[in-house]
Design a protein around this motif. Structure first.
Motif, short mmCIF file in Angstrom:
data_model
loop_
_atom_site.label_atom_id
_atom_site.label_comp_id
_atom_site.label_asym_id
_atom_site.label_seq_id
_atom_site.Cartn_x
_atom_site.Cartn_y
_atom_site.Cartn_z
N LEU A 128 0.82 -1.20 0.00
CA LEU A 128 0.00 0.00 0.00
C LEU A 128 0.86 1.25 0.00
CD1 LEU A 128 -2.86 -0.91 2.51
CD2 LEU A 128 -2.94 -0.91 0.01
N GLN A 129 1.95 1.22 0.77
CA GLN A 129 2.85 2.37 0.82
C GLN A 129 3.50 2.61 -0.54
OE1 GLN A 129 6.06 1.97 3.61
NE2 GLN A 129 6.41 4.16 3.74
N ASN A 130 3.86 1.55 -1.22
CA ASN A 130 4.45 1.68 -2.55
C ASN A 130 3.46 2.28 -3.53
OD1 ASN A 130 6.90 0.62 -1.76
ND2 ASN A 130 6.32 -1.50 -2.27
N HIS A 131 2.17 1.93 -3.39
CA HIS A 131 1.15 2.51 -4.26
C HIS A 131 1.07 4.02 -4.04
CE1 HIS A 131 -0.67 -0.73 -6.48
NE2 HIS A 131 -0.71 -1.50 -5.39
N ASP A 132 1.15 4.45 -2.77
CA ASP A 132 1.10 5.89 -2.48
C ASP A 132 2.30 6.61 -3.07
OD1 ASP A 132 -1.22 5.52 -1.09
OD2 ASP A 132 -0.26 5.36 0.88
N ARG A 133 3.47 6.00 -2.95
CA ARG A 133 4.66 6.61 -3.53
C ARG A 133 4.56 6.69 -5.04
NH1 ARG A 133 9.30 3.35 -0.02
NH2 ARG A 133 8.91 4.42 1.99
N THR A 134 4.01 5.65 -5.62
CA THR A 134 3.83 5.63 -7.07
C THR A 134 2.91 6.75 -7.52
OG1 THR A 134 4.18 3.24 -7.20
CG2 THR A 134 3.01 4.26 -9.02
N SER A 135 1.83 6.98 -6.80
CA SER A 135 0.89 8.04 -7.15
C SER A 135 1.55 9.41 -7.07
CB SER A 135 -0.33 8.00 -6.22
OG SER A 135 -1.01 6.77 -6.34
N GLN A 136 2.34 9.64 -6.02
CA GLN A 136 3.03 10.91 -5.88
C GLN A 136 4.06 11.10 -6.99
OE1 GLN A 136 4.71 10.92 -1.94
NE2 GLN A 136 2.72 10.99 -0.91
N LYS A 137 4.75 10.03 -7.33
CA LYS A 137 5.73 10.10 -8.41
C LYS A 137 5.05 10.41 -9.74
CE LYS A 137 9.54 7.37 -10.32
NZ LYS A 137 10.22 6.04 -10.30
N LEU A 138 3.89 9.82 -9.98
CA LEU A 138 3.14 10.06 -11.21
C LEU A 138 2.67 11.50 -11.29
CD1 LEU A 138 1.89 8.92 -13.77
CD2 LEU A 138 -0.08 8.22 -12.44
N ILE A 139 2.22 12.05 -10.16
CA ILE A 139 1.77 13.44 -10.14
C ILE A 139 2.92 14.39 -10.50
CG2 ILE A 139 0.94 15.30 -8.63
CD1 ILE A 139 -0.69 13.18 -7.13
N LYS A 140 4.09 14.17 -9.89
CA LYS A 140 5.25 15.01 -10.19
C LYS A 140 5.66 14.89 -11.65
CE LYS A 140 7.19 14.85 -5.51
NZ LYS A 140 8.37 14.44 -4.68
N GLU A 141 5.58 13.68 -12.17
CA GLU A 141 5.95 13.46 -13.57
C GLU A 141 5.00 14.19 -14.52
OE1 GLU A 141 4.96 10.05 -16.76
OE2 GLU A 141 5.20 9.46 -14.66
N ASN A 142 3.70 14.12 -14.25
CA ASN A 142 2.72 14.81 -15.09
C ASN A 142 2.89 16.32 -15.01
OD1 ASN A 142 1.55 12.46 -16.01
ND2 ASN A 142 0.01 12.38 -14.40
N GLU A 143 3.22 16.83 -13.82
CA GLU A 143 3.45 18.27 -13.67
C GLU A 143 4.65 18.71 -14.50
OE1 GLU A 143 1.84 20.73 -12.21
OE2 GLU A 143 0.18 19.39 -11.68
N ALA A 144 5.73 17.92 -14.45
CA ALA A 144 6.92 18.27 -15.23
C ALA A 144 6.62 18.28 -16.72
CB ALA A 144 8.05 17.27 -14.92
N LEU A 145 5.88 17.28 -17.19
CA LEU A 145 5.52 17.23 -18.61
C LEU A 145 4.59 18.38 -18.99
CD1 LEU A 145 4.96 13.39 -19.04
CD2 LEU A 145 6.87 14.75 -19.89
N LYS A 146 3.71 18.77 -18.07
CA LYS A 146 2.81 19.89 -18.33
C LYS A 146 3.59 21.18 -18.49
CE LYS A 146 -1.10 22.41 -16.32
NZ LYS A 146 -2.02 22.49 -15.15
N HIS A 147 4.57 21.41 -17.61
CA HIS A 147 5.40 22.61 -17.71
C HIS A 147 6.21 22.61 -19.01
CE1 HIS A 147 4.15 23.88 -13.86
NE2 HIS A 147 4.93 23.08 -13.13
#
Length: 217
Positions: A128-147
């Motif tokens: 479950l903790q790995n899933h949370d980390r994965t979600s946060q990593k995905l959010i940061k990745e999408n933000e970087a691509l958006k910028h």
């Protein structure tokens, strides 16, 4: 090995990118991991694969993405339901067992319910903790691509404004050139007309008595 491939994407490349991203989404992984996997196969950078996905390929697979997300949710709910169905933990003397992953333990528990051990609880919480980390990593990745997309769009807008300005300047120069050619043409006609008038005027000379007489042409 340095990834230097910068040629155009083929249909097969786009298909590989889409299949890999959808698989990672379905399995609860991140798109960033999918981009890195495709980059290794195509000798491209993960950033190049991410930009290709968000700018070109993603819009063609919107429905498939939603289906993959639903499958991921169903898979997660099934795992949680299996945990709920397990019996209350009974702490027993630890027994050395072969190492298995969380999914294998879940499937074994579903087929033949057994006593839940501390290792099972720790493994589930870590998952479950790995899933949370994965979600946060995905959010940061999408933000970087958006910028990055916003930066590239701003650059395109600047280039379009520069092109429009150059086109206007070219039009002004063309109009000035046409005006100059018109002035030169009128001047040439005036000179030719003046020469014609001078050649048609009568010529005179003075005789010995001081009288003017017309010279025959």
């Amino acid at each position: 090995m340095t990834k230097v491939r910068q040629d155009a994407w083929s249909h097969e490349d786009d298909l590989l990118l889409a299949e890999t991203v959808l698989r990672h989404v379905r399995e609860g992984s991140t798109q960033l991991d999918a981009f890195e996997e495709v980059g290794d196969k195509l000798n491209r950078t993960g950033a190049a694969c991410g930009f290709r996905w968000n700018a070109i390929v993603r819009k063609k697979y919107e429905q498939a993405i939603e289906i993959a997300k639903k499958q991921r949710k169903q898979r997660k709910r099934a795992e949680q339901q299996r945990v709920r169905n397990w019996q209350k933990p009974q702490f027993e003397t630890p027994v050395v067992q072969p190492t298995v992953n969380f999914e294998e333990r879940s499937q074994a528990a579903a087929s033949s319910p057994k006593t839940l051990t501390m290792d099972d609880i720790i493994s589930f919480l870590q998952n479950l903790q790995n899933h949370d980390r994965t979600s946060q990593k995905l959010i940061k990745e999408n933000e970087a691509l958006k910028h990055e997309n916003e930066r590239l769009q701003s650059k395109v807008n600047d280039l379009e404004r520069q092109l429009e300005k150059l086109q206007k300047n070219h039009q002004i120069i063309e109009e000035d050139y046409q005006s100059l050619m018109g002035i030169m043409e009128r001047a040439r006609r005036m000179v030719a007309f003046q020469d014609q008038e001078d050649s048609s005027a009568p010529a005179f000379k003075m005789d010995k008595n001081g009288n003017l007489e017309k010279i025959a042409k």
